[in-house]
Each structure stands twice: as C-alpha cells, then as structure tokens.
Design an enzyme around this catalytic site. Structure first.
Site: not given
Ligand code: UDP
Length: 300
Positions: A136, A166
């Site tokens: 990632y 988030t």
C-alpha cells in the site's frame, strides 16, 4: 467504496453527471443505492487494473480506487500494488486522452513510520520497502511518482491529496479499521481489541470534512501534494475509552500484538490546506463518532 460514495453523493446533489467505476472488492453497492436510478449516475463494475476507454467527454477524474484497510489491502498485497501502480497508470492515461483534470487520493502512509510529528508535505517519509504495509505505502508512492511524471512529461492536470485516517457512516462493518472495529465490538458487547499498548496515535477526520477538502483541492490551482486530515491527535487507547464510554462503559478492553510496521505517531500538518484551499476540518470527533455510532447501530 466508503469515501467515494460520499463524494458521489455530493457531486450528484451538485447536479454533476457521474460515471462510477468500482470492482466492489472493498466497496458495497448498497452505498450507492440512493443514486442508482438517478439519470445523472452510471455505475460500471470495473477493475481499474484493466484499461478503461470512454467515448463520452469527461472533464474530471476522481481516483479513489484501492482498499485502505490494512486487513484488506494485505489480504492480496500483489493486487494492492497492481491497483496502485497499473490502476493509476490507466487513470492517468485516461486523463491524458480526455484532457481531464485528475485527482489522485494518496495517503498519509507515504510518510510511513514518520520520524517527525506532525508530518508536512515536505517530509519524504520512512517506509519499509519490504514490509507487509509496503504494498500500500510503496504502491501509493509509485502512484504519486506517476502523477508527477505525467505532469512533467505531458502537462497532465493532476491533484494529489494525502488523506489521513478518515471515518464515518458507510464504512464496512468488517472493514478492520480501528474506528469501525471499536464501535462494532462495543455494540456487539464484545471485547475492544487494542493492538499493542495503545500508545500509538492517529488523527481522525470525519468523512464529510475529508470530502470538502478533496473538492476544494479539485477546484484549486494547486500543483503539489496536500495533506487532508484532522489535527486532533488521539492515542488508540484514548479512542477506545471514548467509544466505550459512548456505547457501553462495561465493555472490556483486551490487547493483541501490534502488527509489523504499525506507525507509532501520525498527525498531519494542514497549514498548506488552510493557506491554499482555505480548508480545515469542522466536525469535532465527538459529533463524528456519534453519527458513526448511529450508522453502525442501524446497520447491525
Ligand atoms: N488498531 C487497534 N485495534 C483494532 C484495529 C486497529 O488497536 O481493532 C490500531 C492499529 O494497530 C493502528 C491504529 O489502530 O495502530 C489504526 O489502525 P487502522 O487500521 O484504523 O489504520 P492505519 O493503521 O492504516 O492508520
């Protein structure tokens, strides 16, 4: 996906026409139930690792494709790297061909296990290139490289947002992220699982604030990466206590081992977003968690 569906919500309300691509690997079609019959909305089940061509004129590409939860992106790490690398290459190719502006959602993970706190956009990062998070982290880093090479070579109109943690409604119940895990565990009267001692920090931004940041960036003239996240830094342990108090103070907290390369401190410097985009988060963590808890309560 989670953030993408909130973005679609905003764009459709704004009267824009949206073509939404998702392979539904870590997304859920119910997130777009509200728009599926809207004439301005088209859903195409497509994996951006495969090239994508379109006859229709498009003027903006919002590239949010990639699982963001460590559990999910590590379950098929080669696919994750390919999504970031080949997927972004395909989207940049589409932007070049269509002469469209493209916003790429990068991540705070490009900073890795940061040696500075807060992290500003100048910081080059400390990423383990062979660790379990690298599919990632390095994937997003190479995707950023591609964006800037397209800018330099082809003058492609790119925007790069580095999104920090988030949270909010429409996260998947089994997403595996800390906020959804702690809420779901508490609602189900299960133990809250803290990985490690819980002294590691994250800064949690409510999804509606994140969306406003992305829109401000897309509408700006900014040509360099911008951090989008909350400045309020919390220890994972503090987050656990906060959620436990809100849902059920009787819930037990247990500790599990800390995953490899789990960053110990994370907080964005958002000076640049404030100055260039006039953006900063408005929703307090307490309000954001209350809204998220209500969502999960309903889902469960
Ligand atoms: N974490 C935790 N318990 C969980 C899930 C996550 O203690 O059930 C920790 C995790 O080790 C990390 C932090 O919470 O230190 C944030 O994890 P998340 O997966 O939400 O995001 P990321 O690590 O990508 O920032």
């Amino acid at each position: 996906g989670f953030i993408g569906s909130h973005l679609v919500d905003h764009l459709i309300k704004d009267g824009q026409e949206v073509i939404c691509l998702d392979n539904l690997y870590s997304g859920d079609k119910k997130n777009i139930n509200n728009f599926i019959n809207n004439p301005n909305f088209t859903f195409l089940k497509h994996d951006i690792k495969e090239p994508f061509y379109l006859d229709t004129n498009i003027d903006r590409i919002w590239h949010l494709a990639c699982p963001a939860s460590p559990d999910i992106y590590q379950s098929d790490p080669i696919k994750t790297t390919k999504t970031c690398f080949i997927g972004t290459l395909n989207m940049l190719g589409l932007a070049k061909k269509s002469n469209a502006r493209i916003l790429f959602t990068s991540t705070s993970e490009v900073y890795g296990n940061a040696e500075v706190n807060p992290q500003n956009e100048e910081y080059k990062g400390c990423v383990n290139p062979i660790g379990i998070r690298s599919c990632y982290d390095e994937g997003k880093r190479v995707a950023e490289s591609l964006c800037f090479d397209y800018q330099r070579m082809h003058n492609t109109d790119i925007k790069v947002a580095r999104i920090f943690n988030t949270y909010g409604p429409k996260m998947m119940i089994n997403d595996g992220r800390v906020v959804s895990n702690f809420i779901v565990q508490s609602l189900q009267n299960k133990n809250i699982t803290i990985y490690g001692d819980g002294m590691q920090t994250r800064s949690f931004c409510y999804v509606k604030d994140t969306i406003k940041g992305l829109i401000a960036l897309m509408n700006s003239n900014e040509k360099s990466p911008i951090n989008i996240g909350s400045e309020k830094e919390l220890k994972v342990k503090e987050l656990a206590l906060l959620i436990k108090e809100k849902i059920n103070p009787e819930i037990k907290i247990i500790h599990k081992s800390l995953p490899q390369d789990d960053p110990s401190q994370r907080r964005p410097c958002i000076k640049k977003a404030k100055e260039k985009l006039n953006w900063y988060p408005l929703i307090d963590i307490n309000d954001g968690l209350d809204k998220t808890i209500s969502y999960f309560r309903e889902m469960l």
